[in-house]
Design a protein around this motif. Structure first.
Motif, PDB file in Angstrom:
ATOM      1  N   TYR A  35      16.092  28.336  18.905  1.00  8.53           N
ATOM      2  CA  TYR A  35      16.239  28.809  17.427  1.00  8.53           C
ATOM      3  C   TYR A  35      14.870  29.241  17.058  1.00  8.53           C
ATOM      4  O   TYR A  35      14.842  30.201  16.219  1.00  8.53           O
TER       5      TYR A  35
ATOM      6  N   ILE B 107      19.869  34.053  10.695  1.00  5.24           N
ATOM      7  CA  ILE B 107      20.469  33.714  11.959  1.00  5.24           C
ATOM      8  C   ILE B 107      21.658  32.836  11.974  1.00  5.24           C
ATOM      9  O   ILE B 107      22.699  32.932  12.309  1.00  5.24           O
ATOM     10  N   ASN B 108      21.441  31.872  10.902  1.00  2.00           N
ATOM     11  CA  ASN B 108      22.771  30.779  10.808  1.00  2.00           C
ATOM     12  C   ASN B 108      23.818  31.504   9.936  1.00  2.00           C
ATOM     13  O   ASN B 108      24.961  31.052  10.246  1.00  2.00           O
TER      14      ASN B 108
ATOM     15  N   SER C 163      25.407  33.416  12.559  1.00  2.00           N
ATOM     16  CA  SER C 163      26.165  32.457  13.683  1.00  2.00           C
ATOM     17  C   SER C 163      27.904  32.130  13.160  1.00  2.00           C
ATOM     18  O   SER C 163      28.476  32.185  13.889  1.00  2.00           O
TER      19      SER C 163
ATOM     20  N   LEU D  68      24.278  25.828  13.951  1.00  2.00           N
ATOM     21  CA  LEU D  68      25.087  26.827  13.972  1.00  2.00           C
ATOM     22  C   LEU D  68      24.923  27.839  15.213  1.00  2.00           C
ATOM     23  O   LEU D  68      25.857  28.173  15.790  1.00  2.00           O
ATOM     24  N   PHE D  69      23.592  27.961  15.540  1.00  7.27           N
ATOM     25  CA  PHE D  69      23.046  28.843  16.414  1.00  7.27           C
ATOM     26  C   PHE D  69      23.640  28.361  17.631  1.00  7.27           C
ATOM     27  O   PHE D  69      24.079  29.028  18.709  1.00  7.27           O
TER      28      PHE D  69
ATOM     29  N   VAL E 216      27.449  28.489  18.303  1.00  8.25           N
ATOM     30  CA  VAL E 216      27.686  30.134  18.823  1.00  8.25           C
ATOM     31  C   VAL E 216      27.953  30.129  20.364  1.00  8.25           C
ATOM     32  O   VAL E 216      28.900  30.730  21.070  1.00  8.25           O
TER      33      VAL E 216
ATOM     34  N   THR F 240      19.029  25.343  23.051  1.00  5.25           N
ATOM     35  CA  THR F 240      18.939  25.272  21.496  1.00  5.25           C
ATOM     36  C   THR F 240      19.131  23.847  20.971  1.00  5.25           C
ATOM     37  O   THR F 240      18.464  23.463  19.998  1.00  5.25           O
TER      38      THR F 240
END
Length: 384
Positions: free
Chosen positions: A108, A130-131, A134, A176-177, A180, A207
């Motif tokens: 991340y 990114i979040n 996601s 969250l990443f 995914v 991650t």
């Protein structure tokens, strides 16, 4: 006699598109709500930076939203790493609470650094983006996951009811990443995309190393279902996380993996949590704490019930649920003491429930996600 006209039919493609549009709009507005109203236009507010630990050498204290008297949250650690993922400045290590533990979760912050092209003023914005993305990706992949089922394709929007989703968005952590990659690996496993299954779960482990639980769930399910080709690729998928762990060991970073703090004797943390709820009184914060804790408990149970009714289709979810249940049973009050912690750590349990096929007349998922949606709304309005 006039001919009866055919009823209009909404194609699956349009349903998927509608899910994505709804997710984008809601995520966009919630992100703006956090940014302008919760954090007063200061992007560092997304990372809950405390005053106790040293600040990253690449942050200016005058321009950083700092919560005085707090140790900070995990988002502060991820931001520190994203600003210096190659640990070029010695002060970066001093700014981390447990460097060897934090550096395991490299993907991340590394992706954030690369997408920002090393521009440190952009990195916090990239991390928040990114979040936010996601969340949209989870809705998209979940919608596709159900493409072959005679079920409502709108249930992918249950993602937006999960409290941990908005908590992670507001705290700038990697959960969250990593989720995914969890959802993507389950989708690829279901539709027999063996190489992609292994790739996504491998990225998930880079991650957040706790996704090894999901790797074991995929491995055991493949073994039971005799998908030996999948097992081969899953073993290949372990190579990058193992190599990264070996590389970290040569860096001789200070700190240790915080297993003793987070886990203890089985069920002791749960018992202590229940005692704290019972003795906590009828104030609003304690009632909300109880509400969030019992929703999580019921989610564990609901996955098991759906598995009993539909074993073959929900085997992967139940094996994953079993591993997370063991982790939950051994969790200490370090994790279970506060709703922000267990709602985030066990957020993937909600995703396992979301991906479980519910073909019964009792709408277990609808009831639980509706209840969790109320919790999400309360968090968005009341948390500061």
């Amino acid at each position: 006699m006039s001919q009866k006209l055919p009823q209009p039919h909404q194609s699956p493609v349009s349903i998927h598109l509608l899910n994505i549009i709804i997710a984008i709009l809601l995520v966009f507005w919630v992100t703006l709500y956090f940014y302008f109203f919760k954090f007063n236009g200061n992007i560092t507010g997304f990372f809950r930076i405390g005053s106790i630990l040293p600040l990253s050498p690449f942050l200016n204290a005058e321009n950083t939203l700092i919560y005085q008297g707090e140790i900070g949250y995990d988002g502060q650690q991820f931001l520190t790493l994203a600003l210096d993922p190659f640990l070029q400045n010695p002060e970066t290590i001093n700014s981390l609470d447990h460097p060897i533990y934090r550096y395991r979760r490299i993907l991340y912050p590394l992706v954030s650094y690369l997408l920002a092209l090393g521009n440190r003023s952009l990195i916090p914005y990239i991390m928040v983006a990114i979040n936010a993305l996601s969340i949209v990706l989870i809705v998209t992949i979940t919608s596709l996951y159900f493409k072959s089922d005679n079920l409502s394709k709108f249930q992918a929007l249950f993602t937006l009811c999960i409290p941990g989703v908005w908590m992670v968005l507001s705290l700038g952590t990697a959960d969250l990443f990593s989720s995914v990659f969890l959802i993507a690996s389950f989708y690829c496993y279901r539709y027999e995309k063996y190489k992609l299954t292994a790739l996504f779960i491998s990225l998930g482990c880079l991650t957040r190393e706790t996704l090894l639980i999901v790797w074991f769930a995929l491995f055991l399910t493949s073994l039971i279902q005799k998908r030996f080709k999948q097992i081969k690729y899953l073993l290949y998928g372990l190579i990058p996380p193992i190599l990264w762990t070996v590389y970290i060991s040569f860096l001789e970073l200070p700190g240790k993996v915080r297993v003793k703090d987070n886990f203890g004797f089985p069920f002791l943390g749960i018992i202590n949590k229940l005692i704290s709820i019972v003795t906590g009184g009828l104030n609003g914060s304690n009632l909300f704490e109880a509400y969030m804790f019992f929703i999580l408990l019921f989610s564990f149970v609901a996955i098991f019930i759906l598995y009993v009714k539909h074993r073959q289709t929900n085997l992967l979810m139940q094996i994953g649920n079993s591993f997370y249940s063991v982790m939950f049973a051994f969790s200490s009050m370090t994790i279970l003491g506060y709703y922000l912690d267990y709602s985030r750590v066990f957020m993937d349990v909600y995703f396992l429930l979301l991906l479980s096929l519910n073909l019964t007349k009792i709408p277990y998922k609808t009831i639980l996600f509706s209840a969790s949606g109320i919790g999400s709304l309360a968090f968005l309005i009341l948390h500061s």
